[in-house]
Write an enzyme that holds these catalytic residues in place. Sequence first.
Site, mmCIF file in Angstrom:
data_model
loop_
_atom_site.group_PDB
_atom_site.id
_atom_site.type_symbol
_atom_site.label_atom_id
_atom_site.label_comp_id
_atom_site.label_asym_id
_atom_site.label_seq_id
_atom_site.Cartn_x
_atom_site.Cartn_y
_atom_site.Cartn_z
ATOM 1 N NE ARG A 31 40.568 32.825 37.384
ATOM 2 C CZ ARG A 31 40.740 33.414 38.554
ATOM 3 N NH1 ARG A 31 41.145 34.682 38.607
ATOM 4 N NH2 ARG A 31 40.518 32.756 39.671
ATOM 5 C CD GLU A 43 39.436 24.529 39.416
ATOM 6 O OE1 GLU A 43 39.816 24.306 40.572
ATOM 7 O OE2 GLU A 43 39.117 25.666 39.018
ATOM 8 C CE1 TYR A 126 37.093 24.660 44.306
ATOM 9 C CE2 TYR A 126 38.586 23.037 43.339
ATOM 10 C CZ TYR A 126 38.214 24.357 43.549
ATOM 11 O OH TYR A 126 38.942 25.359 42.974
ATOM 12 C CG ASP A 144 38.217 25.962 47.870
ATOM 13 O OD1 ASP A 144 37.582 26.941 48.350
ATOM 14 O OD2 ASP A 144 39.206 26.120 47.133
ATOM 15 C CB CYS A 198 40.196 36.117 53.035
ATOM 16 S SG CYS A 198 39.386 35.765 54.609
#
Length: 343
Positions: A31, A43, A126, A144, A198
């Site tokens: 990042r 990825e 994606y 995704d 989540c």
Amino acid sequence: MKTKKQNADFLHVGEKLLAWYRTHGRDLPFRSTNDPYKIWICEIIFQQTRIEQGLNHYHNFINRFPDVETLANADTEEVLLYWKGLGYYSRALNLHKAAQQIMEDYQGIFPEKYEDILQLKGVGKYTAAAISSICFGAKIPAVDGNFYRVLSRVFADDFDVSNSSAFKYFSELTLRMMPEKHAGHFNEAMMDLGSEICKPRNPKCEICPLNKDCLAFNLGKIQDFPVKSKKVKPQDLELTYYFVQFGHSFLIKQRKEDFIWKKLYEFPVEIPESFSRYLVSMKTVLHKLTHKNLTIYIYKVNLPTKKLLNDFAKEYDFTIENLEGSSKKSFPKPLENYLKIIE
């Protein structure tokens, strides 16, 4: 139950998520860069691998293949070797072919347009969206499973995520939430929220930045979302291998690019009937692949002479190897584990 998302302030929810990310986003090495090559590699690696499990693999891969040109010019076997332990070896093969595509079609410069990135071997919607938004600022949702789960819960949306139009549906929903100039950070925020808070099971709703806006949470129906009706029944397959050896030498052959375990090495799948007298043991291994349950039988065959081994290798085009040499080659996980037992 129909969604009440029409009454929600979409952009407000998106801005709230982005503010949470600025403070709580994971500190990950990739990042700190906008290099599309490095984002592409990470990825692909982390699509089926937990971050903490894949970081060393990511660093090792990037250190050996620091740019498109290095990867494109590498030998296929070496690429597979540096992918070892990640599984899904077809992804490594696709990375290699895509790097060659970039060298041939884009003079070694990673393409910027979403449509061009999508044409690279092994790159889906994606991954193309993630690279486009993170590296080039394109306002494209990297939808995704995390997106499906978060959005389904926040809006108590009962749209079936197994539906063929789910990607389009949730992409359009995301665009209504996505801040104009921060698409990359927004996509990363959704990834972090979905993987860290989540979660599919036991979500941490009490610390979720969107809990006041989340309809499923406020209705006490978190576990009802997302809705998924289709389940692909795994296919049961049986495979048989023969570990044919004389002394410390044994036979292997590289697989072709059809069916599973493309380009990996394996043991013989059949032997002459006369070899059956040299069978000394059999091991049964159960192994799961995506949509496949494998039962693998591995027979150990101890040949009495080196000539038998050499003749078999020559006639059926096998390579004679030993444990030291085999450690530099990539095998399917069940066969790799078998070699560790032998060792």
